[in-house]
Design an enzyme around this catalytic site. Structure first.
Site, PDB file in Angstrom:
ATOM      1  N   HIS A 278       0.232  -4.665   2.918  1.00 30.17           N
ATOM      2  CA  HIS A 278      -1.093  -4.325   3.409  1.00 30.17           C
ATOM      3  C   HIS A 278      -2.107  -5.444   3.230  1.00 30.17           C
ATOM      4  O   HIS A 278      -2.957  -5.671   4.086  1.00 30.17           O
ATOM      5  CB  HIS A 278      -1.560  -3.075   2.654  1.00 30.17           C
ATOM      6  CG  HIS A 278      -2.935  -2.625   3.004  1.00 30.17           C
ATOM      7  ND1 HIS A 278      -3.289  -2.321   4.294  1.00 30.17           N
ATOM      8  CD2 HIS A 278      -4.037  -2.425   2.248  1.00 30.17           C
ATOM      9  CE1 HIS A 278      -4.566  -1.946   4.308  1.00 30.17           C
ATOM     10  NE2 HIS A 278      -5.043  -2.025   3.093  1.00 30.17           N
TER      11      HIS A 278
ATOM     12  N   HIS B  51       0.841  -1.193   0.000  1.00 26.60           N
ATOM     13  CA  HIS B  51       0.000   0.000   0.000  1.00 26.60           C
ATOM     14  C   HIS B  51       0.876   1.244   0.000  1.00 26.60           C
ATOM     15  O   HIS B  51       1.775   1.363   0.811  1.00 26.60           O
ATOM     16  CB  HIS B  51      -0.902  -0.023   1.244  1.00 26.60           C
ATOM     17  CG  HIS B  51      -2.052   0.910   1.133  1.00 26.60           C
ATOM     18  ND1 HIS B  51      -1.901   2.263   1.054  1.00 26.60           N
ATOM     19  CD2 HIS B  51      -3.392   0.682   1.068  1.00 26.60           C
ATOM     20  CE1 HIS B  51      -3.100   2.830   0.949  1.00 26.60           C
ATOM     21  NE2 HIS B  51      -4.014   1.894   0.957  1.00 26.60           N
TER      22      HIS B  51
ATOM     23  N   ARG C 193      -2.900   1.095  -6.447  1.00 32.17           N
ATOM     24  CA  ARG C 193      -1.908   1.029  -5.380  1.00 32.17           C
ATOM     25  C   ARG C 193      -0.553   0.519  -5.834  1.00 32.17           C
ATOM     26  O   ARG C 193       0.482   1.038  -5.423  1.00 32.17           O
ATOM     27  CB  ARG C 193      -2.433   0.116  -4.272  1.00 32.17           C
ATOM     28  CG  ARG C 193      -3.611   0.730  -3.587  1.00 32.17           C
ATOM     29  CD  ARG C 193      -4.228  -0.194  -2.578  1.00 32.17           C
ATOM     30  NE  ARG C 193      -5.316   0.519  -1.920  1.00 32.17           N
ATOM     31  CZ  ARG C 193      -6.121  -0.025  -1.020  1.00 32.17           C
ATOM     32  NH1 ARG C 193      -5.975  -1.290  -0.677  1.00 32.17           N
ATOM     33  NH2 ARG C 193      -7.073   0.687  -0.472  1.00 32.17           N
TER      34      ARG C 193
ATOM     35  N   SER D 196      -5.295   6.110   4.982  1.00 26.37           N
ATOM     36  CA  SER D 196      -6.267   5.680   3.971  1.00 26.37           C
ATOM     37  C   SER D 196      -5.995   6.205   2.564  1.00 26.37           C
ATOM     38  O   SER D 196      -5.582   7.338   2.373  1.00 26.37           O
ATOM     39  CB  SER D 196      -7.657   6.150   4.382  1.00 26.37           C
ATOM     40  OG  SER D 196      -8.549   5.999   3.302  1.00 26.37           O
TER      41      SER D 196
END
Lengths: 251, 658
Positions: free
Chosen positions: B420, B278, B349, B296
């Site tokens: 992640h 991530h 990502r 986030s």
């Protein structure tokens, strides 16, 4: 940046639920002030393991302040002296060099100690099981946009819903009351049209379960709100009382 | 050290994913129309074990109990509400097209396939997109307080890899709210006695009798007691294996053990190499660190990512001579906007992570380690005002400030990629059944829908799709044949043997009494994984990793020290059992990454890239899901290939530039 401090830790050790516990004192040197409180505990445990001793048992999981697993009463405060955070988000920069830090488990009749700093919070699950839900099954529900909900209402429901079920409110309360926890759920669902229908019945069922499980009564001291890591407001307790009274009148 | 050429044994058995015939858009409806069902009185006689209470596990347990099945639900934490789905921040995708921006089931399907770099099954992904809308309706009905617009309707935000706004959210706590929704549905069934809940239990083995999963062996984490449980079917939703890297955004108890036990009992493990890194996590800052914290992806809606344009400025920042805010606009390189004008800061990502690594490797990184880039909100604060930014991301900014001790309203955040999510997992067919009959796998634990890279806000969608709307149907197709099977005794030899195997393993671990702590060995494994099986992989490095992992395994099984007893609460023993399995999955990841001589999604082999440094797929040779079959302890696993036939989509080089 990259400062380190020495601390003395007075930690509650208790081998099991029925065993008598006591404080043990540990010295820990060169703790980075950038480390989190739980990382400091990891270092202490690593030190104990290297001395062939049993590490301190404590609850923790996500380590980012959302799962509600970590507990610990630190220097007289649930989740420690810093505001609006959980123990896992507490950082060592809050403490002074050579400070003595006292670490205890949650102290509440309804949360018996399992081992050391770990307690059983199953009572909170039981309160939710008694009514902390909307009675809907999977499937057969209307479109998400079928009911309009005002932004302010949705936001307030969200604030109540941000409770992480950690137990700090009951641990902070001199009466050991779980009112803030119960109120957060009752209030979230009573605010929303989906949950409003069963609002009164829900309040009654959850309060009855709370009483049954040995939590104390609320005397509005506000300690719960002050210690809540998610800032859940005691105004939700007022809404719970309203729903509860409605239920009583209906009886 | 003599380097031995690793060779992989490939088996050519045809793998049948049981994908229904017919046009893409009709497959799921056709399946449901023709599948076998179990009538209500028979449901009461059937037991189902569900391991895990995350989005997938809790929603499956609740839904199947509502239908009338008898459910046993296991949870590693003290409460189902603490499963790691709770930590998902940004949102959940659905093809509602509430924003009238051209979204549709097909477009969500297409974006997800493309985002996964064409390494997922078309039929699965289409079904996922199809059921996505029902999830939003279900969650709203449960009282999930999704964000609303002033008119009272549901609000959306944008996420990476899409040009529409289809992400539903509840502040920066969407995972929490969705999980609490599923938890409330589950709690309702526990209250009714339809689900029996086992908290603080960990599954340590699956029991297979006559080729069918018939139960599990689990350890009561409070008493240390090993217990046996029977069921007609076993469902595992135990999450991903990212913690093989030691440092990841996963929770401390997130582990791969259930998946590895399934693999060792005959379930194929698919695409282990596909792990998601991530791009927006708080950078590593010290040796004592226990985990990494995600910021986030939703922040990329308003945050702009940059590094200094000149190496001199980067150096000055690293040494503390300059600050981020000292640099003027034209001294900053908004490298994602520069390289990918069409998607800008909202590229997927894998692309964003590699671009950050490229900048840092080239000497433009910031922070005292040089392994960080900026995520800057100054433009958004100027455009929208601080209050709006606070309303959108306040909790994330607070989280950042508590960890880093810097105020992101005044100075840009520093971020760097971290492990992640894992797209790989236990292989399942269209019915979410593994290669062992009666053994199902859901959520992140399976490999099904994300191909080689998962798009943001799709994990929540997949977990809840599996649990609410897919498994409760498909499991009946299996259970319809089981209605005559009586409940079995846990005294059967298979149960006794499985329990003995678990006990033997525990005794062996406790008897080692070596010199190294479990964490220190886990950390060693993690460093190998990050250095050689991380963001950039190559043949030589992967071969080194395989050698080094062997050394860690040897060290672990001969020099680990575990204090305490087996018949007691023992967190070091728990961790040791998990690390033993992380070593297995680590090896499998390296092995899979080595055989996949192409780059796709989160799997980047440095030998296979385009001149611009993008992932270069090889559809001719690698258009398959790699399925690893366990061949016994000490033997090399065998590779089986499930061909990925693209009938409906034309595969292309992924392009986020124009």
């Amino acid at each position: 940046m990259d400062k380190s401090i020495n601390v003395t830790l007075k930690v509650w050790r208790q081998a099991g639920p029925k065993v008598k516990g006591k404080f043990e004192t540990y010295k820990l040197d060169n703790v980075s002030t950038d480390s989190s409180f739980l990382e400091m505990m990891d270092v202490l445990n690593e030190q104990l393991i290297n001395e062939r001793k049993e590490p301190i048992a404590f609850d923790h999981d996500c380590r980012e302040g959302i799962c509600g697993m970590c507990s610990m009463y630190i220097n007289g405060h649930p989740h420690g002296p810093d505001g609006e955070i959980t123990t896992c988000q507490l950082h060592m920069r809050v403490f002074k060099n050579n400070e003595t830090i006292t670490i205890e488990p949650w102290r509440s009749a309804a949360f018996p100690v399992i081992k050391d700093l770990m307690v059983n919070r199953g009572a909170y699950d039981k309160i939710i099981q008694a009514g902390g839900f909307v009675n809907v099954n999977t499937g057969g529900v209307p479109d998400g946009n079928a009911i309009a909900i005002g932004k302010d209402i949705a936001d307030e429901a969200m604030d109540a819903a941000s409770c992480i079920g950690c137990g700090a409110c009951a641990a902070a309360c001199k009466n050991g009351s779980a009112m803030l926890f119960v109120a957060a759920k009752v209030s979230q669902l009573a605010l929303l049209p989906q949950g409003k229908v069963e609002g009164a019945a829900r309040a009654k069922a959850m309060v009855a379960k709370m009483d049954e499980l040995g939590f104390g009564n609320c005397t509005n001291t506000g300690a719960c709100e002050a210690e809540c890591p998610k800032n859940v407001s005691i105004s939700h307790i007022a809404r719970l009382n309203r729903e509860f009274l409605c239920a009583k009148f209906q009886d | 050290m003599a380097k031995k050429e690793e060779s992989t044994t490939v088996e050519t058995t045809k793998i049948d994913a049981k994908i229904p015939a017919g046009p893409l858009a009709e497959k799921w409806s056709n399946y449901k129309a023709h599948q076998k069902l179990v009538n209500p009185s028979n449901k009461r006689r059937l037991d189902i074990i569900v391991v895990g209470t995350g989005l997938a596990g809790a929603s499956a347990a609740a839904s199947m109990a509502e239908m009338g099945f008898n459910v046993l639900n296991f949870c590693i934490q003290d409460s189902p509400r603490r499963a790691h789905s709770i930590a998902a921040q940004g949102g959940i995708n659905a093809a509602k097209n509430y924003q009238n921006d051209g979204d549709s089931v097909y477009r969500l399907f297409y974006d997800t396939i493309k985002g996964g770099d064409y390494r997922a099954r078309e039929a699965n992904v289409y079904r996922l997109a199809e059921v996505s809308n029902g999830i939003i309706d279900q969650c709203v009905a449960q009282g999930v307080p999704f964000a609303r617009e002033y008119g009272g309707l549901l609000d959306n935000r944008s996420f990476g890899g899409a040009q529409v706004s289809r992400t539903f959210y509840a502040k920066g706590q969407t995972g929490q709210q969705l999980l609490l929704g599923a938890y409330s549905a589950l709690s309702r069934q526990v209250g009714k006695g339809a689900v029996k809940l086992y908290s603080r239990y960990e599954m340590l083995d699956v029991v297979v009798i006559d080729g069918r999963a018939r139960g599990i062996i689990a350890r009561n984490l409070v008493s240390g007691k090993i217990e046996r449980f029977f069921a007609h079917a076993v469902v595992v939703g135990s999450g991903g294996y990212g913690n093989a890297f030691f440092l990841s955004t996963n929770a401390m108890t997130s582990n791969a053990s259930a998946a590895i036990q399934m693999y060792k009992k005959g379930a194929y493990f698919a695409n282990p190499a596909y792990a998601q890194i991530h791009p927006t996590c708080i950078p590593v800052h010290g040796e004592f660190q226990s985990k990494l914290t995600l910021m986030s992806e939703s922040l990329r809606n308003d945050g702009r990512i940059w590094t200094p344009k000149s190496k001199e400025d980067a150096e000055a920042i690293r040494t503390g001579k300059k600050k981020a805010t000292d640099l003027s606009e034209d001294e900053r390189d908004y490298y994602l906007e520069r390289r990918y004008p069409a998607f800008g800061n909202l590229v997927p990502r894998d692309v964003a992570s590699r671009a950050a690594k490229e900048r840092c490797d080239a000497g433009y990184g910031v922070g005292n380690t040089g392994l960080a880039v900026y995520l800057d909100f100054s433009a958004a604060i100027k455009r929208l005002g601080e209050d709006v930014v606070r309303a959108r991301y306040g909790n994330l900014f607070q989280m950042y400030e508590k960890i880093v001790d810097e105020n992101p309203y005044n100075t840009p955040m520093m971020i760097y990629p971290a492990i992640h999510y894992t797209m790989g997992g236990v292989w399942v067919d269209y019915e979410l059944q593994t290669s062992v009959k009666g053994l199902f796998c859901i959520g992140e634990a399976n490999f099904s829908d994300h191909g080689a890279n998962r798009l943001g806000a799709s994990a929540l969608m997949q977990g809840l799709a599996d649990g609410y709307f897919v498994l409760p149907y498909t499991i009946q197709n299996y259970l319809a044949d089981q209605i005559q099977v009586p409940r079995m005794s846990t005294e059967l030899p298979e149960f006794v043997q499985a329990e003995k195997d678990v006990n033997d393993k525990i005794k062996k671990l406790l008897s080692i009494q070596g010199k190294k702590s479990v964490d220190s060995l886990h950390r060693e494994l993690g460093l190998i994984m990050w250095d050689f099986v991380g963001m950039g992989r190559n043949k030589a490095g992967l071969e080194i990793a395989l050698e080094k992992i062997k050394e860690v395994r040897k060290e672990f099984w001969s020099n680990v020290f575990i204090p305490g007893k087996d018949a007691d609460m023992n967190s070091e023993l728990e961790k040791a059992l998990r690390v033993a399995d992380f070593i297995e999955i680590g090896e499998l990841m390296a092995r899979d990454a080595l055989q996949r001589e192409e780059s796709c999604g989160g799997h980047f082999r440095e030998e296979y890239q385009t001149p611009e440094g993008e992932a270069l797929r090889n559809d001719e040779e690698f258009s398959f899901a790699s399925c690893w079959k366990f061949m016994g302890e000490g033997n090399e696993p065998v590779l089986l290939k499930e061909a990925l036939d693209y009938e409906f989509i034309h595969r292309q080089q992924r392009n986020y530039k124009a």
